[in-house]
Each structure stands twice: as C-alpha cells, then as structure tokens.
Design a protein around this motif. Structure first.
Motif, PDB file in Angstrom:
ATOM      1  N   LEU A   1      71.226 177.749 100.036  1.00 50.86           N
ATOM      2  CA  LEU A   1      71.017 177.273  98.658  1.00 50.86           C
ATOM      3  C   LEU A   1      70.558 178.416  97.756  1.00 50.86           C
ATOM      4  O   LEU A   1      71.023 178.565  96.621  1.00 50.86           O
ATOM      5  CB  LEU A   1      69.979 176.141  98.662  1.00 50.86           C
TER       6      LEU A   1
ATOM      7  N   GLY B   1      73.806 175.569  94.660  1.00 46.01           N
ATOM      8  CA  GLY B   1      74.070 174.225  95.184  1.00 46.01           C
ATOM      9  C   GLY B   1      75.481 173.719  94.953  1.00 46.01           C
ATOM     10  O   GLY B   1      75.840 172.639  95.411  1.00 46.01           O
ATOM     11  N   ASP B   2      76.281 174.472  94.226  1.00 46.04           N
ATOM     12  CA  ASP B   2      77.623 173.985  93.916  1.00 46.04           C
ATOM     13  C   ASP B   2      78.501 173.889  95.155  1.00 46.04           C
ATOM     14  O   ASP B   2      78.369 174.685  96.073  1.00 46.04           O
ATOM     15  CB  ASP B   2      78.312 174.933  92.927  1.00 46.04           C
ATOM     16  N   HIS B   3      79.401 172.913  95.125  1.00 44.64           N
ATOM     17  CA  HIS B   3      80.402 172.829  96.183  1.00 44.64           C
ATOM     18  C   HIS B   3      81.474 173.893  95.930  1.00 44.64           C
ATOM     19  O   HIS B   3      81.933 174.053  94.803  1.00 44.64           O
ATOM     20  CB  HIS B   3      81.070 171.460  96.180  1.00 44.64           C
ATOM     21  N   VAL B   4      81.833 174.624  96.960  1.00 44.65           N
ATOM     22  CA  VAL B   4      82.934 175.583  96.843  1.00 44.65           C
ATOM     23  C   VAL B   4      83.932 175.299  97.961  1.00 44.65           C
ATOM     24  O   VAL B   4      83.655 174.533  98.887  1.00 44.65           O
ATOM     25  CB  VAL B   4      82.444 177.047  96.907  1.00 44.65           C
ATOM     26  N   SER B   5      85.088 175.932  97.860  1.00 46.88           N
ATOM     27  CA  SER B   5      86.158 175.571  98.786  1.00 46.88           C
ATOM     28  C   SER B   5      86.565 176.738  99.670  1.00 46.88           C
ATOM     29  O   SER B   5      86.577 177.883  99.235  1.00 46.88           O
ATOM     30  CB  SER B   5      87.367 175.094  97.976  1.00 46.88           C
ATOM     31  N   LEU B   6      86.891 176.413 100.908  1.00 49.09           N
ATOM     32  CA  LEU B   6      87.518 177.375 101.820  1.00 49.09           C
ATOM     33  C   LEU B   6      88.908 176.820 102.121  1.00 49.09           C
ATOM     34  O   LEU B   6      89.037 175.811 102.816  1.00 49.09           O
ATOM     35  CB  LEU B   6      86.704 177.513 103.109  1.00 49.09           C
ATOM     36  N   THR B   7      89.911 177.438 101.553  1.00 52.09           N
ATOM     37  CA  THR B   7      91.260 176.894 101.695  1.00 52.09           C
ATOM     38  C   THR B   7      92.132 177.828 102.513  1.00 52.09           C
ATOM     39  O   THR B   7      92.404 178.952 102.091  1.00 52.09           O
ATOM     40  CB  THR B   7      91.914 176.698 100.306  1.00 52.09           C
TER      41      THR B   7
ATOM     42  N   ALA C   1      85.306 173.138 107.216  1.00 55.32           N
ATOM     43  CA  ALA C   1      85.151 173.389 105.779  1.00 55.32           C
ATOM     44  C   ALA C   1      86.409 173.061 104.963  1.00 55.32           C
ATOM     45  O   ALA C   1      86.296 172.488 103.873  1.00 55.32           O
ATOM     46  CB  ALA C   1      84.712 174.838 105.542  1.00 55.32           C
ATOM     47  N   PRO C   2      87.613 173.395 105.426  1.00 54.20           N
ATOM     48  CA  PRO C   2      88.789 173.097 104.595  1.00 54.20           C
ATOM     49  C   PRO C   2      89.037 171.611 104.365  1.00 54.20           C
ATOM     50  O   PRO C   2      89.751 171.239 103.442  1.00 54.20           O
ATOM     51  CB  PRO C   2      89.947 173.711 105.397  1.00 54.20           C
ATOM     52  N   THR C   3      88.456 170.745 105.199  1.00 53.07           N
ATOM     53  CA  THR C   3      88.688 169.311 105.004  1.00 53.07           C
ATOM     54  C   THR C   3      87.802 168.748 103.900  1.00 53.07           C
ATOM     55  O   THR C   3      88.138 167.732 103.301  1.00 53.07           O
ATOM     56  CB  THR C   3      88.403 168.514 106.292  1.00 53.07           C
ATOM     57  N   TYR C   4      86.695 169.358 103.630  1.00 47.71           N
ATOM     58  CA  TYR C   4      85.782 168.809 102.613  1.00 47.71           C
ATOM     59  C   TYR C   4      85.412 169.920 101.631  1.00 47.71           C
ATOM     60  O   TYR C   4      86.223 170.303 100.804  1.00 47.71           O
ATOM     61  CB  TYR C   4      84.546 168.206 103.310  1.00 47.71           C
TER      62      TYR C   4
ATOM     63  N   MET D   1      76.225 170.982 104.261  1.00 52.45           N
ATOM     64  CA  MET D   1      77.533 170.454 104.658  1.00 52.45           C
ATOM     65  C   MET D   1      77.584 169.925 106.087  1.00 52.45           C
ATOM     66  O   MET D   1      78.353 169.016 106.372  1.00 52.45           O
ATOM     67  CB  MET D   1      78.610 171.532 104.473  1.00 52.45           C
TER      68      MET D   1
ATOM     69  N   SER E   1      75.252 168.667  91.057  1.00 46.02           N
ATOM     70  CA  SER E   1      75.052 169.949  90.362  1.00 46.02           C
ATOM     71  C   SER E   1      76.238 170.373  89.504  1.00 46.02           C
ATOM     72  O   SER E   1      76.145 171.370  88.800  1.00 46.02           O
ATOM     73  CB  SER E   1      74.732 171.056  91.371  1.00 46.02           C
TER      74      SER E   1
ATOM     75  N   GLN F   1      87.050 175.172  91.709  1.00 51.28           N
ATOM     76  CA  GLN F   1      85.938 175.550  92.571  1.00 51.28           C
ATOM     77  C   GLN F   1      85.818 174.634  93.785  1.00 51.28           C
ATOM     78  O   GLN F   1      85.607 175.085  94.909  1.00 51.28           O
ATOM     79  CB  GLN F   1      84.643 175.511  91.756  1.00 51.28           C
ATOM     80  N   ILE F   2      85.941 173.334  93.566  1.00 59.59           N
ATOM     81  CA  ILE F   2      85.691 172.374  94.638  1.00 59.59           C
ATOM     82  C   ILE F   2      86.910 172.208  95.549  1.00 59.59           C
ATOM     83  O   ILE F   2      86.775 172.116  96.770  1.00 59.59           O
ATOM     84  CB  ILE F   2      85.250 171.013  94.050  1.00 59.59           C
TER      85      ILE F   2
END
Lengths: 288, 419
Positions: free
Chosen positions: A108, A113-119, A205-208, A214, B48, B272-273
């Motif tokens: 954190l 705290g933001d959600h970020v993506s692993l694609t 991680a790529p699913t959510y 997490m 957030s 981002q998400i």
C-alpha cells in the motif's frame, strides 16, 4: 452447464492448489501456518507489474523477475521473523498475521491503493474445448499449476535437496543427526514456497486486479486445501485444491452462487469431523 | 561621536522592531483569515478510484477562489483552505476518527463526504453541521439519515431507470441479467431501481445474481447469468467492482452483449484497472449512465474546467469531479448568505435556501425560485455514455431527466463517437 461448471472448478482448483502446496510445504518443515504467503503473492504481482509497465521488461521476463523476488521475500520472512519462533509454535500464527499486515501495508505504501492490471499477451484469448469456451488465462493457470507441481514433485523425490527437506519434515532431530543442515532446509522450503507464491501471482493477477489485499481472501481457501489434503502433504494439497474448486464451482451453479465460499468451509468442517488428518493423509508425515 | 552613532543605530533598530510589531498586530479586519473546509474521502482502499479526483477538483476550485482574492463574508475577507482526510475505504473505523478530527478538533463549518453517510448518523446527531455529500446516491436515500445532509448530485432514481429505458427503447433489449455486489449498498440500490424500471418498461430480469464480499472469481456468477440467455448484462456497483466483472465477462468470451452500469468509470480508470492491452476491447460494449459530463456541456466555464483538469491531472474528469469542484462555491454561497463562517446552524439554514451559485459548473437544474437544492438534493441532467473504440474514450449517448419513472427532456445521440 455441468461441463462449464467442471471446467470453472478445475481452473479455480488449480489456483487453490498452487497456493495450498506452498503453504503445506512450509507447514511440513516448520509447523508454521504461513498467512504471510498472501502478502508474498501481492508483492510478487506488484513487482511483475512494475517491471513490465514501468521498466518495460518483456512480459515473461517481468514475470520471472517477480517470481524470483517472491522467493527472496519469502526467505526474508523466515530469516527476519519465523526463525525466532521455531521452538514456540503457539507464537507462529501471530507472527504470520503480523507479517501479512507488514507485507500488505508495504504494498500500500509503495504502490498506493489503486487497482492496477497485469495483462499477459494472451489475456484476450479464448480456447474452444469440446463445445465449451475456456479463457486462455484459465488454461494458463491450470498449466502453471500442473507444471509447478510436477517440478516440485521431481525436486522432492529425485534430488538431494528434496530428500533433505523431506527428512527434516519427518523428523528434524534425526535429520540433524544424519548431518542434514536444518537451517538450509528451512530457507530452501521458504524459497520454494515463495516461488510458488510468485507463480500464483502470475496466474491469479490477470483474472482480477493487483491491489494491496488481493490475496488475503483466497489464502484462506489455500488453508482449507492444506487441511483437506492433510497437513504437510503436497499431493494431498494438489488434489484438495482441485476438489475444493469443483465443490465451490458446482455449488455456485446448482445451490447458490452467494454461498459458494461458505459451502467450501462446510466441506472443510465435514473433513475435520470425519477424517481429521485430511482426505489424503498417510501414517507417516511427509512433504511429497 | 561613536556614542551618537550607536544611539542612532539602536534607535533605528528599535523603530524597525516597533514597525514590524505594529504591522504584525494590525487590526484583524485588515487581514485575510482562512476558513477550512473539511472533507473525508476514500483516497485508498476499495473505493480509491473515487476520492483522489474529488480531492483534486475541490483543490482546483479552492486555488481559483484564492487566486481571485478569496471571498467576503460580513465585510471580512477570507481565504479558503481544504483539509482532506483519507477514510481508507473503511468508514466505520478510520472514517469515524476523521470525522472527530475535522468536526470536533478542527471545527470545520461544513463537512464534505463521499460515501458511507449512514456510518456518521450518530455523530451527526451529537455534532450537527451541514454535510455536503458529492457521491453517495445509495438507495434508500441518504437524505433520511439526518436533516443536515445535502446531496450535491442527483439521487439513484434520477438516473438508473433511464438506463433501463435506453436498453428497452434504443438498444431494443428485453432480457436483462443482473450481476451485482451483495455487500455494497450502492449496488443493491441500483438493483431496486433496475427492477422497478424493468417492470415499468416491459423488460424481464432473467437472472439476478449477487456475489458475496471479497469475490475475485466471478465465473460461477457469470455462468449462472448466461444460463438464462440474456440479451444484455446490468452490473451493479462502483468502478472497482464493475470493471473486474466486465473484464471477466470478456475473458469468458461474452463480447457481443451490451454491458450497462452506473459506475462513472473514466477511460483512465478503465485502462488502469483492466489493463492497457485489453481495456479498449472490454469497454467496447459498455454503457454507463450517471450524471452529465463536463466534456459534453455547452457551458464555457465547464469546458474550461474539463480542459484544465485533464491537462493538470492527466485524468478524464467525470460528473463526480464536476460536483466536487462546485462544493467550495456552494459552501461560500451558504456562508455569505448566513453572514457567518463559523455558525453551523446559520450556514445550514442558508444552505437550504441559497440559489445556484453563479460560479458553479455542474449545470444545476434549479428548484423553485432559483434555489440550488430541491429540498436537500441538487439535481442535474443525467447522461448515458457509450465507449468509442476508435478514440479509446467515452461519448454521450443519451441525455435525460427522470420525473418518477417517466423519462423527460430526453435526447438520444446517435453519432456520439463520430461527432
């Protein structure tokens, strides 16, 4: 409907198995309920995202970096915390929870705290399987779990490192008498467990999304798997993971989606009552 | 000679000190005092995505007000300051401590809140003060929490039915599958109004699933919803709840059904998400219905805000940011009318009857007599937006106002992406 539920169950179960195997390995050698594994998953995922998106590493190289970092972080938890409570098993759960808080809040603090993506490159892929549509990331998750467990099995059964870990797991005093260096086995077990956490981060991680908490929810499913499979039993954890995934998926479709997690815990209670040593327990304690 | 020089030096120094002291103690009325506006926002945690843009928009307004010389109440000039505390998306614990800090310790005249208003009900009874909410349109309305609560946005019934109307009458979809969050009151409130609207407009809710808190794998819920063979999906919840479900719908191969929600997700948040490689494809079938957007406004001041915010924060400003930007002007308007910057009761009474402040940009639809609040709810037109894959952004699709379940002031925009 049934076929799709079974496929979903296997995908979910593969994730549970991946988490459960890492947990049971550590429990096998040190009797520690390693809740901090969730924090290792989280940090591993963030490191992958950072290496890929900020440092512009190729995706799979970033994943390799994240997996290796997860292994090292896991070793750090052993060196800086768990080893001090090795002879005090009652203190271990409190230390594990404290470590989880430290790791989550480090994430954190470092990444926000933001959600970020692993694609992954195959994130949009679909695979047709006998009339069903399976997401490519689901297939990748199952393959990752399967290959990881096969390699772990080979390591534990065909190498000196694996034999030493198993010996420590079954009887540390006797293992020490035979000249096996206990400290090295503890570190090795945590390193392997961390690598598995990193692989779970890559698969999950790529699913959510990647965010500081997490893995805090899904780690409990990992513990259910450990208990289902029998504490310290790697293959039991793998099979327990698939079993729990199937139970949750089928119950979500045929009973109620809202209670899928609760039903998983009902199965756990039944196992504790009817077969306290786990579904796949043997008379000897083992980690293979 | 030297003694006289020394005496002069001492006298000069003394004069300087005296002048400095005099300047420092000049009458208070000649100085600009500062009024601090308090806000509790989710800057981290689950919600957030909501807090930081609201904080930034309010800060922009505060800076603009101060750059223009501040504001005057009762012949006294004031500057405005903003103090924002993070509730970490856990209003029940961190939020309560923040409320005590701002209301009891800092003694702010007005408090701005974003969500979980019900959490503060007992504190509001003990420490009554005007509370401006810029986000919380959960249903039942938060306006029943306490008479001091004002909603600086349209409430749920003002925009959710319009989404169902659009599905039925523009996209010609009659079988909706609902996937919502069981633990989020925003989601459950939307669900209530989706069902009411569906009954009114002849739409069938063919699947109704709500996932429990902490869910990250939505495949069983998606499977249950799809088994009912819907022709559209309605997602309940805020941005961080909705976008992961939209992503998993896409990953499960559901790519040709309209996906409708009320999240107010911006392109920045979607990227981002969901991830840079996927977000444009995932969002391609998305429709989002909430307040009207600054980008589509005809008001020059609103357009300026849109450009300035985008340039400064590199983030697309949405309806929430516009309402947040207006909050300091609403506070100043009420304090001017009350003739006080400290008397919370006077400011509350003034808030009830103040007219739409001319500096605001949200396009408020005034109540009778030009008043800002309809009771305690400020209202704007609602707007549905669609995703434009060519530009990777959103464009207006539907502007409307709800009179109960009747759609009024409707404007369907066919070529939003191309226009």
């Amino acid at each position: 409907m049934l076929q799709q539920a079974l496929v979903n169950g296997v995908v979910l179960g593969a994730l549970f198995a991946l988490l459960g195997v890492g947990l049971t390995l550590v429990y096998g050698v040190m009797d520690v309920p390693n809740f901090a594994q969730a924090g290792v998953v989280t940090l591993g995922a963030y490191i992958m995202v950072t290496l890929h998106q900020a440092a512009h590493w190729p995706f799979f190289l970033a994943v390799a970096g994240g997996v290796l970092a997860a292994g090292l972080i896991s070793v750090a938890t052993e060196r800086f915390a768990y080893r001090f409570v090795r002879t005090r098993p009652l203190a271990a759960p409190a230390v594990a929870l404290g470590l989880l808080l430290i790791l989550d809040n480090s994430a954190l603090e470092l990444w926000g705290g933001d959600h970020v993506s692993l694609t992954p490159p195959y994130g949009a892929g679909l695979i047709q399987l006998g009339g069903m549509t399976v997401p490519a990331i689901g297939v990748a998750l199952v393959l990752t779990a399967a290959v990881s467990m096969l390699l772990l099995w080979l390591l534990l059964t065909r190498t000196g490192i694996g034999r030493a870990i198993r010996a420590v797991s079954q009887n540390p005093e006797a293992a020490a008498t035979l000249g096996i260096e206990l400290e090295r086995q503890y570190v090795t077990a945590f390193f392997i467990s961390g690598l598995l956490a990193g692989l779970a981060a890559f698969a999950y991680a790529p699913t959510y999304a990647v965010f500081p908490y997490m893995a805090d929810g899904v780690i409990f499913d990992g513990f259910v798997v450990v208990i289902l499979g029998g504490l310290g039993n790697v293959w039991g954890a793998a099979l327990g993971g698939i079993l729990l995934g199937l139970v949750e998926s089928l119950s979500a479709v045929y009973v109620s989606a809202a209670y899928q997690t609760a039903i998983g815990f009902v199965v756990l209670l039944l196992v504790i009552v009817l077969r306290p040593a786990g579904l796949f327990a043997t008379t000897a304690r083992r980690v293979a | 000679m030297q003694a006289r020089t020394t005496a002069k030096t001492i006298a000069g120094a003394a004069l300087g000190i005296a002048m400095t002291a005099l300047l420092a103690t000049r009458p208070a009325a000649a100085q600009d005092k500062t009024v601090t506006m308090g806000a509790i926002l989710p800057l981290s945690g689950l919600f957030s995505t909501l807090g930081p843009p609201e904080r930034d928009a309010m800060q922009m307004a505060v800076e603009k007000i101060n750059a223009g010389g501040g504001f005057e109440v009762g012949g006294q000039k004031y500057k405005l300051a903003l103090k924002v505390l993070d509730d970490e998306s856990t209003a029940a614990t961190v939020g309560i401590a923040a409320f005590r800090q701002l209301v009891q310790v800092d003694k702010v005249p007005v408090l701005v809140l974003a969500d979980n208003t019900r959490n503060y009900a007992s504190l509001l009874q003990r420490f009554p003060l005007p509370l401006l909410n810029i986000l919380d349109s959960t249903y039942p309305s938060i306006l029943d929490v306490d008479k001091h609560v004002f909603l600086l946005r349209s409430d749920t019934p003002a925009y959710v039915p319009g989404a169902v109307w659009y599905l039925a009458n523009v996209l010609h979809k009659k079988r909706i599958a609902w996937i919502g969050s069981a633990a989020d009151p925003y989601s459950t409130g939307i669900e209530t109004w989706v069902k009411k609207a569906a009954t009114e407009y002849g739409v069938e809710i063919v699947a109704d699933v709500n996932y429990p808190p902490g869910t990250t794998n939505f495949s069983p819920f998606i499977q249950t919803a799809m088994a009912a063979k819907p022709d559209a999906i309605y997602l309940g919840g805020v941005t961080q709840e909705v976008l992961p479900v939209a992503k998993q719908l896409f990953q499960a191969g559901i790519r040709d059904l309209p996906v409708v929600h009320n999240s107010g997700a911006t392109p920045t948040q979607a990227k981002q998400i969901i991830g840079e490689d996927l977000y444009n494809d995932v969002m391609a079938t998305n429709y989002d219905f909430a307040g009207s957007l600054p980008e589509t406004s005809d008001n020059p001041a609103t357009k300026t805000f849109y450009k300035d915010f985008l340039a400064r924060y590199k983030e697309y400003p949405d309806d929430l940011t516009m309402w947040a930007y207006d909050a300091p002007y609403v506070l100043i308007g009420a304090m001017r009318k009350a003739g006080s910057v400290t008397d919370r009761e006077k400011i509350y009474q003034a808030m009830l009857t103040q007219k739409v402040p001319p500096e605001t940009i949200s396009g408020w639809m005034p109540a009778e007599g030009g008043k800002l609040f309809h009771g305690r709810d400020a209202q704007t037109l609602s707007e549905g937006v669609r995703w434009c894959t060519a530009t990777k952004t959103i464009a207006p699709a539907f502007l409307y106002f709800m009179d109960g379940l009747k759609v009024t002031d409707q404007k369907i925009i066919e070529n939003g992406c191309g226009g």
